[in-house]
Enzyme design. Sequence first.
Site, mmCIF file in Angstrom:
data_model
loop_
_atom_site.group_PDB
_atom_site.id
_atom_site.type_symbol
_atom_site.label_atom_id
_atom_site.label_comp_id
_atom_site.label_asym_id
_atom_site.label_seq_id
_atom_site.Cartn_x
_atom_site.Cartn_y
_atom_site.Cartn_z
ATOM 1 N N GLU A 140 3.754 -5.483 7.354
ATOM 2 C CA GLU A 140 2.843 -4.522 7.988
ATOM 3 C C GLU A 140 3.104 -4.366 9.482
ATOM 4 O OE1 GLU A 140 1.904 -6.768 5.698
ATOM 5 O OE2 GLU A 140 0.338 -5.939 4.394
ATOM 6 N N ALA A 168 0.862 -1.186 0.000
ATOM 7 C CA ALA A 168 0.000 0.000 0.000
ATOM 8 C C ALA A 168 0.895 1.230 0.000
ATOM 9 C CB ALA A 168 -0.876 -0.012 1.243
ATOM 10 N N GLY A 189 0.553 -5.194 0.660
ATOM 11 C CA GLY A 189 -0.546 -5.285 -0.297
ATOM 12 C C GLY A 189 -0.110 -5.791 -1.663
ATOM 13 N N GLU A 212 -0.216 -9.409 -1.275
ATOM 14 C CA GLU A 212 -1.627 -9.804 -1.161
ATOM 15 C C GLU A 212 -2.311 -9.790 -2.524
ATOM 16 O OE1 GLU A 212 -2.074 -6.906 2.255
ATOM 17 O OE2 GLU A 212 -3.322 -8.551 2.949
HETATM 18 C C1 HXC Z 1 5.028 4.580 -0.445
HETATM 19 C C2 HXC Z 1 7.045 3.716 -1.092
HETATM 20 C C3 HXC Z 1 6.670 2.428 -0.664
HETATM 21 C C4 HXC Z 1 5.366 2.276 -0.105
HETATM 22 C C5 HXC Z 1 8.657 2.317 -1.457
HETATM 23 N N1 HXC Z 1 8.282 3.598 -1.585
HETATM 24 N N2 HXC Z 1 7.691 1.575 -0.913
HETATM 25 N N3 HXC Z 1 6.225 4.769 -0.977
HETATM 26 N N4 HXC Z 1 4.592 3.369 -0.011
HETATM 27 N N5 HXC Z 1 4.901 1.083 0.281
HETATM 28 C C6 HXC Z 1 9.064 4.708 -2.120
HETATM 29 C C7 HXC Z 1 10.126 5.169 -1.157
HETATM 30 O O1 HXC Z 1 9.572 6.036 -0.193
HETATM 31 C C8 HXC Z 1 11.076 5.876 -2.085
HETATM 32 O O2 HXC Z 1 10.555 7.152 -2.415
HETATM 33 C C9 HXC Z 1 10.997 5.034 -3.360
HETATM 34 O O3 HXC Z 1 9.777 4.300 -3.262
HETATM 35 C C10 HXC Z 1 12.136 4.023 -3.440
HETATM 36 O O4 HXC Z 1 12.153 3.271 -2.247
HETATM 37 P P1 HXC Z 1 13.449 3.085 -1.327
HETATM 38 O O5 HXC Z 1 12.976 2.747 0.031
HETATM 39 O O6 HXC Z 1 14.367 4.256 -1.482
HETATM 40 O O7 HXC Z 1 14.134 1.825 -2.050
HETATM 41 P P2 HXC Z 1 15.060 0.727 -1.368
HETATM 42 O O8 HXC Z 1 16.049 1.357 -0.417
HETATM 43 O O9 HXC Z 1 15.604 -0.072 -2.506
HETATM 44 O O10 HXC Z 1 14.084 -0.187 -0.499
HETATM 45 C C11 HXC Z 1 13.062 -0.939 -1.133
HETATM 46 C C12 HXC Z 1 12.042 -1.448 -0.068
HETATM 47 C C13 HXC Z 1 11.522 -0.249 0.768
HETATM 48 C C14 HXC Z 1 12.714 -2.469 0.850
HETATM 49 C C15 HXC Z 1 10.907 -2.116 -0.828
HETATM 50 O O11 HXC Z 1 11.105 0.777 -0.135
HETATM 51 C C16 HXC Z 1 10.398 -0.584 1.682
HETATM 52 O O12 HXC Z 1 10.579 -1.190 2.739
HETATM 53 N N6 HXC Z 1 9.174 -0.169 1.316
HETATM 54 C C17 HXC Z 1 8.001 -0.322 2.167
HETATM 55 C C18 HXC Z 1 7.511 -1.735 2.099
HETATM 56 C C19 HXC Z 1 6.302 -1.943 3.031
HETATM 57 O O13 HXC Z 1 6.381 -1.728 4.224
HETATM 58 N N7 HXC Z 1 5.193 -2.370 2.451
HETATM 59 C C20 HXC Z 1 3.965 -2.614 3.189
HETATM 60 C C21 HXC Z 1 3.132 -1.388 3.146
HETATM 61 S S1 HXC Z 1 1.696 -1.580 4.159
HETATM 62 P P3 HXC Z 1 11.404 8.495 -2.173
HETATM 63 O O14 HXC Z 1 10.438 9.571 -2.554
HETATM 64 O O15 HXC Z 1 11.794 8.486 -0.753
HETATM 65 O O16 HXC Z 1 12.563 8.343 -3.094
HETATM 66 C C22 HXC Z 1 0.637 -2.446 3.249
HETATM 67 C C23 HXC Z 1 -0.677 -2.697 3.908
HETATM 68 C C24 HXC Z 1 -1.573 -3.379 2.953
HETATM 69 O O17 HXC Z 1 0.915 -2.846 2.191
HETATM 70 C C25 HXC Z 1 -2.923 -3.441 3.533
HETATM 71 C C26 HXC Z 1 -3.954 -3.835 2.538
HETATM 72 C C27 HXC Z 1 -3.973 -3.147 1.289
#
Ligand code: HXC
Length: 263
Positions: free
Chosen positions: A135, A68, A112, A115
């Site tokens: 999450e 998400a 997500g 998922e």
């Molecule tokens: C918003 C995101 C994002 C996310 C990455 N980005 N994932 N923005 N939401 N889920 C953005 C970063 O902020 C960054 O933007 C750009 O993408 C590149 O990401 P980096 O973190 O710089 O890349 P990297 O260092 O290679 O790391 C990759 C990664 C990391 C390990 C995937 O980005 C990460 O941990 N992302 C979050 C993953 C996560 O927690 N997902 C679950 C979300 S909750 P900027 O602007 O800073 O350059 C969820 C709930 C679902 O999904 C519920 C039901 C729908």
Amino acid sequence: VVNRSTSVRAHHLLNSEAQVVLNRPQALNALCNALVTELNDALSHFDKSRSIGAIIITGSEKAFAAGADIKEIAELSFSAAYSEDIVALWSHLANNIRKPVIAAVKGYALGGGFELALMADTLYCTSDAMFGLPEIKLGVIPGSGGSQRLTRIVGKSKAMELILTGEYLTGKEAGEWGLAAKVITGGREELLAAAIKTAEKIASYGQIAVLAAKEVVGKSQELPLREGTEYERRLFHGLFGTADQKIGMTAFMGKKRPVWSRI
Ligand code: HXC
């Protein structure tokens, strides 16, 4: 090409398959509302299109989808999340799409994004793909069916471990766990070639039988065994009312290739 947007690219491939590419590279395909709406539109479009027999959803080299869009949901209150029923529209793929969908995953499929891949009918990935439900690290839990679908596939112990630790598993492990039907040791090109080959094969069969096959396997995830078996039998009986059943069986007996009816 039915592109209407920038964050999802939807293509009708050469034969009877469609490919939907999540394309929001600046955010690793984080699933913001706009992207999910566009994805749903593309899926509905192909689901209705008579010339499409199977759909592939894929992402980029680096990410299928990183979950998400955290920036979009970070400030939400409970009452807004509840009253707007956020993420409800994510279930469109699972609830409404009747044609077979293959998720082709390279790179991150997190939260997500994972998922969404779990909602597809089958999943192909590269051996270096990274799956996870992180999450818990954000103070929440999976919200788009992950706790239910993952557990049905891999069992309670493994699902608990993934969801409680937020750790990732690789594509190779996804294959060993039965999450992925095929694990490709190669890059995105090889992954898509494998997904397209399967989509073409599915699209080459009689499409009523394909829809019915997807429907009954889907029911196995929801119904008790007896009801599921009876449901299957009803649809099986029903297929004897289709032209394709006659075409398929007559072709077999005549040692010919079936030429399926067009629906
Ligand atoms: C918003 C995101 C994002 C996310 C990455 N980005 N994932 N923005 N939401 N889920 C953005 C970063 O902020 C960054 O933007 C750009 O993408 C590149 O990401 P980096 O973190 O710089 O890349 P990297 O260092 O290679 O790391 C990759 C990664 C990391 C390990 C995937 O980005 C990460 O941990 N992302 C979050 C993953 C996560 O927690 N997902 C679950 C979300 S909750 P900027 O602007 O800073 O350059 C969820 C709930 C679902 O999904 C519920 C039901 C729908």
